[in-house]
Design a protein around this motif. Sequence first.
Motif, PDB file in Angstrom:
ATOM      1  N   GLY A  77     -19.491  -3.649  -7.251  1.00  0.00           N
ATOM      2  CA  GLY A  77     -19.438  -3.600  -8.902  1.00  0.00           C
ATOM      3  C   GLY A  77     -20.058  -2.147  -9.413  1.00  0.00           C
ATOM      4  O   GLY A  77     -20.252  -2.275 -10.290  1.00  0.00           O
ATOM      5  N   GLY A  78     -19.817  -1.135  -8.492  1.00  0.00           N
ATOM      6  CA  GLY A  78     -20.407   0.099  -9.062  1.00  0.00           C
ATOM      7  C   GLY A  78     -21.989   0.079  -9.088  1.00  0.00           C
ATOM      8  O   GLY A  78     -22.497   1.147  -9.676  1.00  0.00           O
ATOM      9  N   ARG A  79     -22.535  -0.920  -8.483  1.00  0.00           N
ATOM     10  CA  ARG A  79     -24.117  -0.806  -8.351  1.00  0.00           C
ATOM     11  C   ARG A  79     -24.550  -1.123  -6.964  1.00  0.00           C
ATOM     12  O   ARG A  79     -23.841  -1.697  -6.017  1.00  0.00           O
ATOM     13  N   ILE A  80     -25.615  -0.456  -6.721  1.00  0.00           N
ATOM     14  CA  ILE A  80     -26.303  -0.719  -5.368  1.00  0.00           C
ATOM     15  C   ILE A  80     -27.489  -1.978  -5.564  1.00  0.00           C
ATOM     16  O   ILE A  80     -28.240  -1.691  -6.246  1.00  0.00           O
ATOM     17  N   ARG A 133     -29.447  -0.640  -8.558  1.00  0.00           N
ATOM     18  CA  ARG A 133     -29.278   0.694  -8.839  1.00  0.00           C
ATOM     19  C   ARG A 133     -27.929   1.032  -9.424  1.00  0.00           C
ATOM     20  O   ARG A 133     -26.976   0.636  -8.734  1.00  0.00           O
ATOM     21  N   ASP A 134     -27.731   2.202 -10.322  1.00  0.00           N
ATOM     22  CA  ASP A 134     -26.473   2.817 -10.419  1.00  0.00           C
ATOM     23  C   ASP A 134     -25.932   3.216  -9.291  1.00  0.00           C
ATOM     24  O   ASP A 134     -26.708   4.221  -8.657  1.00  0.00           O
ATOM     25  N   ALA A 135     -24.774   3.131  -8.891  1.00  0.00           N
ATOM     26  CA  ALA A 135     -24.399   3.844  -7.694  1.00  0.00           C
ATOM     27  C   ALA A 135     -24.044   5.313  -8.082  1.00  0.00           C
ATOM     28  O   ALA A 135     -24.295   6.042  -7.009  1.00  0.00           O
ATOM     29  N   GLY A 180     -28.164   6.620  -9.187  1.00  0.00           N
ATOM     30  CA  GLY A 180     -29.174   6.187  -8.231  1.00  0.00           C
ATOM     31  C   GLY A 180     -30.227   5.607  -9.215  1.00  0.00           C
ATOM     32  O   GLY A 180     -31.470   4.916  -8.459  1.00  0.00           O
ATOM     33  N   ASP A 181     -30.327   5.551 -10.675  1.00  0.00           N
ATOM     34  CA  ASP A 181     -31.314   4.951 -11.368  1.00  0.00           C
ATOM     35  C   ASP A 181     -31.195   3.632 -11.306  1.00  0.00           C
ATOM     36  O   ASP A 181     -30.119   2.937 -11.401  1.00  0.00           O
ATOM     37  N   LYS A 182     -32.595   2.989 -11.409  1.00  0.00           N
ATOM     38  CA  LYS A 182     -32.558   1.461 -11.591  1.00  0.00           C
ATOM     39  C   LYS A 182     -31.778   1.012 -12.916  1.00  0.00           C
ATOM     40  O   LYS A 182     -31.915   1.598 -13.900  1.00  0.00           O
TER      41      LYS A 182
END
Length: 107
Positions: free
Chosen positions: A14-17, A88-90, A93-95
């Motif tokens: 979903g666009g997040r890591i 994280r935001d894909a 890379g920010d949490k």
Amino acid sequence: MSTRVLYKVSFLSGGRIYELYARRVGSSPLWGFTEVADLVFDVGDGVVIDPVEERLRDEFADTRVLHLPMQSVLRVEEVDRKGAAAIRDAGSGDKVVTPFPLPAKPR
């Protein structure tokens, strides 16, 4: 070093890591999937609670085994000890952290 193996698994959803810890990682019986099982979360009874860890624990509370598409798995690391789980935001890379709500400024 612990005798039990611990893995840090990073995957895209979903666009997040998502960064989770698990005891078992392997090839899934479902073709094209990676199996991640025995998820490890902190069971802190203290006053300080990590909101990300709590969110992940709630999201995966009833999960016995994750079957992740192989192309979504970014990294699997065998680690000595558990660190902080993260989302994280894909793109950046920010949490991703839900900020503490602040009172509105008086007008």
